[in-house]
Motif scaffolding. Sequence first.
Motif, PDB file in Angstrom:
ATOM      1  N   ALA A  88      12.348  -9.191   8.927  1.00  0.00           N
ATOM      2  CA  ALA A  88      12.162  -7.890   9.577  1.00  0.00           C
ATOM      3  C   ALA A  88      12.167  -6.765   8.543  1.00  0.00           C
ATOM      4  N   ILE A  89      13.037  -6.878   7.538  1.00  0.00           N
ATOM      5  CA  ILE A  89      13.052  -5.858   6.484  1.00  0.00           C
ATOM      6  C   ILE A  89      11.751  -5.918   5.687  1.00  0.00           C
ATOM      7  N   GLY A  90      11.242  -7.129   5.465  1.00  0.00           N
ATOM      8  CA  GLY A  90       9.962  -7.277   4.777  1.00  0.00           C
ATOM      9  C   GLY A  90       8.829  -6.602   5.542  1.00  0.00           C
ATOM     10  N   SER A  91       8.789  -6.805   6.855  1.00  0.00           N
ATOM     11  CA  SER A  91       7.731  -6.192   7.667  1.00  0.00           C
ATOM     12  C   SER A  91       7.814  -4.673   7.621  1.00  0.00           C
ATOM     13  N   LEU A  92       9.053  -4.154   7.745  1.00  0.00           N
ATOM     14  CA  LEU A  92       9.232  -2.702   7.676  1.00  0.00           C
ATOM     15  C   LEU A  92       8.794  -2.185   6.300  1.00  0.00           C
ATOM     16  N   THR A  93       9.174  -2.907   5.247  1.00  0.00           N
ATOM     17  CA  THR A  93       8.797  -2.506   3.892  1.00  0.00           C
ATOM     18  C   THR A  93       7.275  -2.481   3.745  1.00  0.00           C
ATOM     19  N   ALA A  94       6.610  -3.523   4.262  1.00  0.00           N
ATOM     20  CA  ALA A  94       5.146  -3.576   4.186  1.00  0.00           C
ATOM     21  C   ALA A  94       4.544  -2.345   4.854  1.00  0.00           C
ATOM     22  N   GLU A  95       5.134  -1.936   5.981  1.00  0.00           N
ATOM     23  CA  GLU A  95       4.611  -0.770   6.701  1.00  0.00           C
ATOM     24  C   GLU A  95       4.808   0.522   5.895  1.00  0.00           C
ATOM     25  N   VAL A  96       5.998   0.660   5.302  1.00  0.00           N
ATOM     26  CA  VAL A  96       6.263   1.868   4.510  1.00  0.00           C
ATOM     27  C   VAL A  96       5.347   1.897   3.272  1.00  0.00           C
ATOM     28  N   LEU A  97       5.187   0.732   2.611  1.00  0.00           N
ATOM     29  CA  LEU A  97       4.311   0.676   1.434  1.00  0.00           C
ATOM     30  C   LEU A  97       2.876   1.033   1.819  1.00  0.00           C
ATOM     31  N   GLU A  98       2.410   0.484   2.938  1.00  0.00           N
ATOM     32  CA  GLU A  98       1.049   0.781   3.390  1.00  0.00           C
ATOM     33  C   GLU A  98       0.866   2.280   3.615  1.00  0.00           C
ATOM     34  N   GLY A  99       1.831   2.886   4.305  1.00  0.00           N
ATOM     35  CA  GLY A  99       1.761   4.321   4.537  1.00  0.00           C
ATOM     36  C   GLY A  99       1.797   5.099   3.223  1.00  0.00           C
ATOM     37  N   HIS A 100       2.624   4.637   2.292  1.00  0.00           N
ATOM     38  CA  HIS A 100       2.734   5.299   0.989  1.00  0.00           C
ATOM     39  C   HIS A 100       1.383   5.280   0.262  1.00  0.00           C
ATOM     40  N   VAL A 101       0.748   4.102   0.235  1.00  0.00           N
ATOM     41  CA  VAL A 101      -0.555   3.997  -0.442  1.00  0.00           C
ATOM     42  C   VAL A 101      -1.561   4.932   0.234  1.00  0.00           C
ATOM     43  N   ARG A 102      -1.650   4.853   1.554  1.00  0.00           N
ATOM     44  CA  ARG A 102      -2.654   5.644   2.277  1.00  0.00           C
ATOM     45  C   ARG A 102      -2.404   7.147   2.201  1.00  0.00           C
ATOM     46  N   SER A 103      -1.126   7.555   2.290  1.00  0.00           N
ATOM     47  CA  SER A 103      -0.849   9.000   2.380  1.00  0.00           C
ATOM     48  C   SER A 103      -0.664   9.658   1.027  1.00  0.00           C
ATOM     49  N   HIS A 104       0.007   8.949   0.098  1.00  0.00           N
ATOM     50  CA  HIS A 104       0.403   9.639  -1.125  1.00  0.00           C
ATOM     51  C   HIS A 104      -0.459   9.282  -2.325  1.00  0.00           C
ATOM     52  N   ILE A 105      -1.146   8.140  -2.269  1.00  0.00           N
ATOM     53  CA  ILE A 105      -1.905   7.737  -3.455  1.00  0.00           C
ATOM     54  C   ILE A 105      -3.401   7.960  -3.264  1.00  0.00           C
ATOM     55  N   VAL A 106      -3.943   7.441  -2.158  1.00  0.00           N
ATOM     56  CA  VAL A 106      -5.382   7.610  -1.916  1.00  0.00           C
ATOM     57  C   VAL A 106      -5.683   9.066  -1.574  1.00  0.00           C
ATOM     58  N   ASP A 107      -6.672   9.593  -2.234  1.00  0.00           N
ATOM     59  CA  ASP A 107      -7.109  10.963  -1.942  1.00  0.00           C
ATOM     60  C   ASP A 107      -8.047  10.924  -0.730  1.00  0.00           C
ATOM     61  N   PRO A 108      -7.690  11.615   0.379  1.00  0.00           N
ATOM     62  CA  PRO A 108      -8.528  11.540   1.590  1.00  0.00           C
ATOM     63  C   PRO A 108      -9.948  12.069   1.345  1.00  0.00           C
ATOM     64  N   ASP A 109     -10.103  12.919   0.336  1.00  0.00           N
ATOM     65  CA  ASP A 109     -11.434  13.440   0.037  1.00  0.00           C
ATOM     66  C   ASP A 109     -12.102  12.646  -1.092  1.00  0.00           C
ATOM     67  N   GLY A 110     -11.461  11.539  -1.506  1.00  0.00           N
ATOM     68  CA  GLY A 110     -12.002  10.738  -2.598  1.00  0.00           C
ATOM     69  C   GLY A 110     -13.139   9.839  -2.121  1.00  0.00           C
ATOM     70  N   ASP A 111     -13.655   9.031  -3.052  1.00  0.00           N
ATOM     71  CA  ASP A 111     -14.794   8.177  -2.690  1.00  0.00           C
ATOM     72  C   ASP A 111     -14.322   6.937  -1.934  1.00  0.00           C
ATOM     73  N   SER A 112     -15.283   6.304  -1.261  1.00  0.00           N
ATOM     74  CA  SER A 112     -14.954   5.184  -0.389  1.00  0.00           C
ATOM     75  C   SER A 112     -14.562   3.944  -1.192  1.00  0.00           C
ATOM     76  N   LYS A 113     -14.975   3.871  -2.457  1.00  0.00           N
ATOM     77  CA  LYS A 113     -14.605   2.712  -3.275  1.00  0.00           C
ATOM     78  C   LYS A 113     -13.096   2.658  -3.481  1.00  0.00           C
ATOM     79  N   ARG A 114     -12.497   3.830  -3.710  1.00  0.00           N
ATOM     80  CA  ARG A 114     -11.046   3.881  -3.896  1.00  0.00           C
ATOM     81  C   ARG A 114     -10.314   3.529  -2.592  1.00  0.00           C
ATOM     82  N   ALA A 115     -10.869   3.972  -1.487  1.00  0.00           N
ATOM     83  CA  ALA A 115     -10.245   3.629  -0.198  1.00  0.00           C
ATOM     84  C   ALA A 115     -10.309   2.117   0.030  1.00  0.00           C
TER      85      ALA A 115
END
Lengths: 90, 90, 90, 90
Positions: C48-75
């Motif tokens: 359960a902690i692993g699943s929660l961690t996966a969710e937080v990591l996914e959100g971290h990548v999408r929100s804080h690392i990927v630039d929403p205005d960046g190119d689709s290759k990076r997404a």
Amino acid sequence: MAHTTRDKEKLLNRVRRIRGQVEAIERALTEERDCGEIMHLLAACRGAIGSLTAEVLEGHVRSHIVDPDGDSKRARAAQELIEVLKTYVR
Amino acid sequence: MAHTTRDKEKLLNRVRRIRGQVEAIERALTEERDCGEIMHLLAACRGAIGSLTAEVLEGHVRSHIVDPDGDSKRARAAQELIEVLKTYVR
Amino acid sequence: MAHTTRDKEKLLNRVRRIRGQVEAIERALTEERDCGEIMHLLAACRGAIGSLTAEVLEGHVRSHIVDPDGDSKRARAAQELIEVLKTYVR
Amino acid sequence: MAHTTRDKEKLLNRVRRIRGQVEAIERALTEERDCGEIMHLLAACRGAIGSLTAEVLEGHVRSHIVDPDGDSKRARAAQELIEVLKTYVR
């Protein structure tokens, strides 16, 4: 006789398959393949090593730790351990 | 140019070392070595694959996800991610 | 706004469920339950902690690392990373 | 008497510390703390569950699987197993 001797052929086949997977990673790097593909090959290889490890651990518990002339409670406890280990090693 | 191309020689050296470790496991099984030794070789091999994976993941984040012309906040968030990933993959 | 704020309720529900799992382990120890049961509760809690961690990591990548205005290759590269991460964290 | 009974207080103290770590994650989410901090709290919590699991597994092997009146070779094999397990569970 050790379990790694009795199961020798089966275990060797697994190791050779893992060697093939490592060679595929080497080839993918040499051919400068897509890094997503390399990440997947790495994850599959780690999974294969985990499965082999689970098998060796299981054999170790059954052959070297559990006394074949011991009581059935200890054999059951070994079975419980093996099932739990698989979730960690794989 | 992909990071797996730029770091090609370094990554290839790591993969070759891992192939050597897999061959050592194969040899240990063929020579019917002690099963404790085989378990240690397997754990070391898994560790080496984990380290290689961590390196490929780090390169993937830095080269393919982070925009080099992007803001420093995103680069910092990528650095944080990479540090956390290492604790899971290794 | 951070993803952990946007997904706050969903993440909090998961954490509370994990707290419930930890309390169940505490209870099982207090009541001197079978050790096989305790091993299973521990494995489930880790999952359960692993699943929660996966969710937080996914959100971290999408929100804080990927630039929403960046190119689709990076997404796309971020999506690949997220899929690979799940196999390690869970 | 089961090992989880004999080591009860020690194991309970560990579980209570883990509950405290889970509550800290809950608090960090409620207070909308930095997501890097949350990732670190999650990794630490997983590590603590791994350590507790290693301890329970070790006790399980020693108390329920190894026969105290058995030969020393089986006790040594159990010791080898415990050492290997720690590298996987932690």
